[in-house]
Structure formats: structure tokens, C-alpha cells
Design a protein around this motif. Structure first.
Motif, PDB file in Angstrom:
ATOM      1  N   THR A  55       0.523  -1.154  -0.183  1.00 49.94           N
ATOM      2  CA  THR A  55       0.122  -0.113  -0.011  1.00 49.94           C
ATOM      3  C   THR A  55       0.945   1.148  -0.399  1.00 49.94           C
ATOM      4  OG1 THR A  55      -1.479  -1.038   1.245  1.00 49.94           O
ATOM      5  CG2 THR A  55      -1.649   1.162   1.458  1.00 49.94           C
ATOM      6  N   ALA A  56       1.874   1.588   0.888  1.00 49.93           N
ATOM      7  CA  ALA A  56       2.839   2.317   0.981  1.00 49.93           C
ATOM      8  C   ALA A  56       3.855   2.989  -0.001  1.00 49.93           C
ATOM      9  CB  ALA A  56       4.050   2.092   1.919  1.00 49.93           C
ATOM     10  N   ILE A  57       3.716   1.442  -1.345  1.00 51.04           N
ATOM     11  CA  ILE A  57       4.118   1.665  -2.370  1.00 51.04           C
ATOM     12  C   ILE A  57       3.438   1.968  -2.956  1.00 51.04           C
ATOM     13  CG2 ILE A  57       5.140   0.536  -4.847  1.00 51.04           C
ATOM     14  CD1 ILE A  57       6.013  -1.356  -2.967  1.00 51.04           C
ATOM     15  N   LEU A  59       0.905   4.515  -2.122  1.00 47.30           N
ATOM     16  CA  LEU A  59       1.055   5.862  -1.794  1.00 47.30           C
ATOM     17  C   LEU A  59       1.699   6.677  -2.020  1.00 47.30           C
ATOM     18  CD1 LEU A  59      -1.250   7.569  -0.289  1.00 47.30           C
ATOM     19  CD2 LEU A  59      -0.014   6.972   2.449  1.00 47.30           C
ATOM     20  N   ASN A  60       3.093   6.027  -2.179  1.00 50.70           N
ATOM     21  CA  ASN A  60       4.311   7.093  -2.479  1.00 50.70           C
ATOM     22  C   ASN A  60       3.851   7.256  -4.155  1.00 50.70           C
ATOM     23  OD1 ASN A  60       7.664   7.143  -0.845  1.00 50.70           O
ATOM     24  ND2 ASN A  60       6.513   8.269  -2.594  1.00 50.70           N
ATOM     25  N   ILE A  63       1.511  10.236  -3.658  1.00 51.95           N
ATOM     26  CA  ILE A  63       2.225  11.476  -2.464  1.00 51.95           C
ATOM     27  C   ILE A  63       2.978  12.452  -3.258  1.00 51.95           C
ATOM     28  CG2 ILE A  63       3.636  11.972  -0.628  1.00 51.95           C
ATOM     29  CD1 ILE A  63       1.691  10.367   1.204  1.00 51.95           C
ATOM     30  N   ALA A  64       4.106  11.437  -3.950  1.00 52.39           N
ATOM     31  CA  ALA A  64       5.124  12.425  -5.009  1.00 52.39           C
ATOM     32  C   ALA A  64       4.715  13.380  -6.175  1.00 52.39           C
ATOM     33  CB  ALA A  64       5.997  11.636  -5.465  1.00 52.39           C
ATOM     34  N   ALA A  68       0.259  14.402   0.168  1.00 47.16           N
ATOM     35  CA  ALA A  68       0.044  13.747   0.662  1.00 47.16           C
ATOM     36  C   ALA A  68      -1.231  14.609   1.303  1.00 47.16           C
ATOM     37  CB  ALA A  68       0.811  13.538   2.477  1.00 47.16           C
ATOM     38  N   ASP A  69      -1.698  15.592   1.194  1.00 46.55           N
ATOM     39  CA  ASP A  69      -3.442  16.382   1.395  1.00 46.55           C
ATOM     40  C   ASP A  69      -3.773  16.035   0.533  1.00 46.55           C
ATOM     41  OD1 ASP A  69      -2.486  16.866   4.511  1.00 46.55           O
ATOM     42  OD2 ASP A  69      -1.992  18.954   3.514  1.00 46.55           O
ATOM     43  N   ILE A  71      -4.735  13.136  -1.086  1.00 51.12           N
ATOM     44  CA  ILE A  71      -5.299  12.125  -0.653  1.00 51.12           C
ATOM     45  C   ILE A  71      -6.205  11.669   0.289  1.00 51.12           C
ATOM     46  CG2 ILE A  71      -4.709   9.368  -1.094  1.00 51.12           C
ATOM     47  CD1 ILE A  71      -3.256  11.578  -3.462  1.00 51.12           C
ATOM     48  N   LEU A  72      -7.787  11.109  -0.120  1.00 48.80           N
ATOM     49  CA  LEU A  72      -8.453  11.395   1.148  1.00 48.80           C
ATOM     50  C   LEU A  72      -8.431   9.232   1.104  1.00 48.80           C
ATOM     51  CD1 LEU A  72     -10.796  13.196   0.507  1.00 48.80           C
ATOM     52  CD2 LEU A  72      -9.398  14.094   1.664  1.00 48.80           C
ATOM     53  N   ASN A  73      -8.892   9.070   0.672  1.00 40.24           N
ATOM     54  CA  ASN A  73      -9.311   7.454   0.722  1.00 40.24           C
ATOM     55  C   ASN A  73      -8.214   6.774  -0.461  1.00 40.24           C
ATOM     56  OD1 ASN A  73     -10.620   8.011   2.084  1.00 40.24           O
ATOM     57  ND2 ASN A  73     -12.913   6.652   1.271  1.00 40.24           N
ATOM     58  N   LEU A  74      -8.049   6.035   0.166  1.00 41.60           N
ATOM     59  CA  LEU A  74      -6.988   4.469  -0.969  1.00 41.60           C
ATOM     60  C   LEU A  74      -7.385   3.432  -0.856  1.00 41.60           C
ATOM     61  CD1 LEU A  74      -5.037   4.049  -3.525  1.00 41.60           C
ATOM     62  CD2 LEU A  74      -3.199   3.581  -1.527  1.00 41.60           C
TER      63      LEU A  74
ATOM     64  N   ASP B  33      10.069  10.979  -1.112  1.00 41.42           N
ATOM     65  CA  ASP B  33       8.846  11.726   0.023  1.00 41.42           C
ATOM     66  C   ASP B  33       8.465  10.463   0.818  1.00 41.42           C
ATOM     67  OD1 ASP B  33       7.713  13.325  -1.738  1.00 41.42           O
ATOM     68  OD2 ASP B  33       7.659  11.950  -3.990  1.00 41.42           O
ATOM     69  N   VAL B  37       4.897   9.269   3.706  1.00 39.98           N
ATOM     70  CA  VAL B  37       3.989   8.096   3.236  1.00 39.98           C
ATOM     71  C   VAL B  37       3.742   7.660   4.854  1.00 39.98           C
ATOM     72  CG1 VAL B  37       4.160   5.987   1.845  1.00 39.98           C
ATOM     73  CG2 VAL B  37       4.912   7.821   1.370  1.00 39.98           C
ATOM     74  N   ARG B  40       1.110   8.339   7.060  1.00 42.19           N
ATOM     75  CA  ARG B  40       0.056   7.862   6.754  1.00 42.19           C
ATOM     76  C   ARG B  40      -0.286   6.703   7.054  1.00 42.19           C
ATOM     77  NH1 ARG B  40      -3.998  11.793   4.147  1.00 42.19           N
ATOM     78  NH2 ARG B  40      -2.697  13.743   4.773  1.00 42.19           N
ATOM     79  N   LEU B  41       1.103   5.920   7.114  1.00 40.13           N
ATOM     80  CA  LEU B  41       0.382   4.711   8.201  1.00 40.13           C
ATOM     81  C   LEU B  41       1.585   4.392   8.383  1.00 40.13           C
ATOM     82  CD1 LEU B  41       2.186   3.318   5.419  1.00 40.13           C
ATOM     83  CD2 LEU B  41       0.582   3.263   4.175  1.00 40.13           C
ATOM     84  N   PHE B  72      -7.731   3.034   3.205  1.00 39.60           N
ATOM     85  CA  PHE B  72      -7.500   3.528   4.777  1.00 39.60           C
ATOM     86  C   PHE B  72      -8.507   5.296   4.261  1.00 39.60           C
ATOM     87  CE2 PHE B  72      -3.768   1.705   4.394  1.00 39.60           C
ATOM     88  CZ  PHE B  72      -3.138   2.019   5.668  1.00 39.60           C
ATOM     89  N   TRP B  74      -7.949   8.790   5.674  1.00 42.54           N
ATOM     90  CA  TRP B  74      -7.488   9.825   5.887  1.00 42.54           C
ATOM     91  C   TRP B  74      -8.345  11.098   6.069  1.00 42.54           C
ATOM     92  CZ3 TRP B  74      -4.608   7.472   2.061  1.00 42.54           C
ATOM     93  CH2 TRP B  74      -3.594   6.139   2.407  1.00 42.54           C
TER      94      TRP B  74
END
Lengths: 125, 149
Positions: A55-57, A59-60, A63-64, A68-69, A71-74, B33, B37, B40-41, B72, B74
Motif C-alpha cells: 500500500t505504501a508503494i 501511496l508513495n 504523494i510524490a 499527501a493532503d 489523497i483522502l482514501n485509498l 517522500d 508516506v 500516513r500509515l 485507508f 485519512w
């Protein structure tokens, strides 16, 4: 909505050290992420990346490019394992009427995860 | 899996966003980043209350089970060093043919009580071979109108 305006992004090649750091960081003791013998008992050829790490991959990459702000849901569906040595690329895709999709593929082209993103300003926010 | 845990709260505690733990996640990701990240988790709901806090009660086999997905929601990022409260519960747990499925919900709130994050993890567990055979027999019975025994 139009397809996510995301430039495909490839994460650094996965290493056993990175996998260990991640599970230590989230205190997940499941040996399937660190112990090849246990992974074999579970029918896997090697240790597999922890769910939040995949998930972090995704999200990264988001976000990049959006911050970050934004992105509300994933919502991530894990479709296949990620192994040490894998290079995962995050790309935009469309799912029918749900345009805000991402797809994660390894270097062999296998889909390892798919996701739906809700961003600030989307109609379904 | 223990289907009787449906709706149960398994963890209710306070946790700190430890800088050392976030640093491990940053190292793992290895990107510019990574800290954003990681904030966020920084927690994995099924283990935030201890390694066995969810796997034990729902009776998830680590050899036959795996995470099938995560979602998620957020409201903001976590902050390094802050203390947050977390409640982990079994939102859904069902028998589905040869599988068991469980959705573990974790909700994180700041000191002001405001929601920081809602996180769901779906586990998929293959039933043991013996139980799978029983399921197959029961399904066959249902399809052919025979009583499932």
C-alpha cells in the motif's frame, strides 16, 4: 472524471532488508515476511512483502505527484505477492465508471495490486 | 477463523507514533517522500495492539491466511511523537465456500478525539483440507437437494 493524471512511477527494487525494516516499523511479527522456511510452509517460493508495504508503494507514487493532503482514501486489493528483487511500477488505470484507479505491476508485468483513489475535490469525496 | 468474533472490539489502547518506528518505514521505502508516506500509515491495525492481538482471537492461521486488501480513510497525517488512541474491531467475518474472510477495522483518534484515520485490512484464509472437503460435500448436497450432513 478523467483518468488519474499520474505519471507511472517505479519503486526501488525490493530488498529483504527493506522488508525487515518495514515489518519492524509496524511491529508485524508474521514470519511469512521474513522467514523463507515459513513462507515455504505457506506454499510460497519466498518471503512476501507485507500488505501495508505494498500500500505504501502505491501511496508513495500518489504523494510524490499530488501531495499527501490531496489523497483522502485509498482502497487496495492485493492480487499477487511481491517478492525480494521485485520492482513495482504504479500506473493509472480506469475501472469502468471509476476512473481514479491505480495498478501495481512487477517487472514481469504481473499485476500485484490494484487500487481506487479518492482525492480532494472528487465528486464522491 | 472464529466467526463468533464478529463485531467484537479486540484492542482499545493508546499508542505513540514512535520516531524510531517511522524511521524504519522511511528506510524501507527509500524515497524522497518516504516520511510523508510513513506518517500516513505508521500502524498496522491487526498488530497495533500486539502481534497476537487480532490473529489470536479471530483464530487466523498464518500458514493458510494472507491479507487480501487494505483500505485507508485519512483525515490528517500522524505527527511524530504524538499519542493517539486506537480501537480495533472485527467489522466482518464470514464463511465463504472453501475460504474464511475477515475485515479488521482500526480507528485512530488524536488527543482532541478527532478521527485521524480509519483503516481496514481484509484477511483471506483457506480452510484446512478436511474442512474444505466437508464444505464441498455440503455444497454438493445443497445443489442436489440432499440434506447436508
Amino acid at each position: 472524471m478523467s483518468e488519474l493524471d499520474l505519471t507511472p512511477a517505479t519503486a526501488p527494487a525490493m530488498t529483504r532488508e527493506a522488508m525487515r525494516s518495514f515489518v519492524d516499523g509496524v511491529s508485524d511479527p508474521n514470519p511469512v515476511h521474513t522467514d523463507p522456511e515459513f513462507a515455504a510452509k505457506a506454499g510460497l517460493p519466498d518471503v512476501v512483502v507485507q500488505a501495508s508495504h505494498t500500500t505504501a508503494i502505491a501511496l508513495n507514487a500518489l504523494i510524490a505527484q499530488f501531495g499527501a493532503d490531496a489523497i483522502l482514501n485509498l482502497d487496495i486489493r492485493l492480487r499477487g505477492p511481491v517478492f525480494p528483487g521485485d520492482e513495482v511500477t504504479v500506473s493509472p488505470v480506469s475501472y469502468g465508471e471509476l476512473d481514479r484507479g491505480v495498478e501495481l505491476r512487477n517487472q514481469r508485468g504481473d499485476v500485484v495490486a490494484t487500487g481506487i483513489v479518492v482525492m480532494r475535490g472528487d465528486p464522491d469525496e | 477463523m472464529n466467526l463468533e468474533t464478529l463485531g467484537q472490539v479486540l484492542v482499545e489502547t493508546d499508542v505513540v507514533v514512535e520516531p524510531d518506528s517511522v524511521a524504519l518505514l522511511v528506510d524501507a521505502l527509500g524515497t524522497p517522500d518516504a516520511e510523508e508516506v510513513a506518517l500516513r500509515l505508521p500502524f498496522f491495525g491487526p498488530t497495533v495492539g500486539g502481534g497476537d492481538s487480532v490473529v489470536g482471537p479471530i483464530d487466523l492461521s498464518l500458514e493458510r491466511g494472507l491479507a487480501g486488501g487494505q483500505s485507508f480513510e485519512w483525515h490528517r497525517s500522524f505527527r511524530l511523537g504524538e499519542q493517539v488512541s486506537v480501537v480495533v474491531s472485527v467489522e466482518d467475518i464470514i464463511d465463504k465456500g472453501t475460504l474464511h474472510l475477515a475485515t479488521v477495522l482500526s480507528e485512530y483518534r488524536g488527543a482532541d478525539g478527532d478521527l485521524i484515520q480509519r483503516q481496514r485490512t481484509v484477511f483471506v484464509e483457506r480452510k484446512p483440507p478436511g474442512e474444505q472437503a466437508q464444505t464441498a460435500a455440503a455444497d454438493h448436497g445443497a445443489e442436489s437437494g440432499e440434506p447436508a450432513s
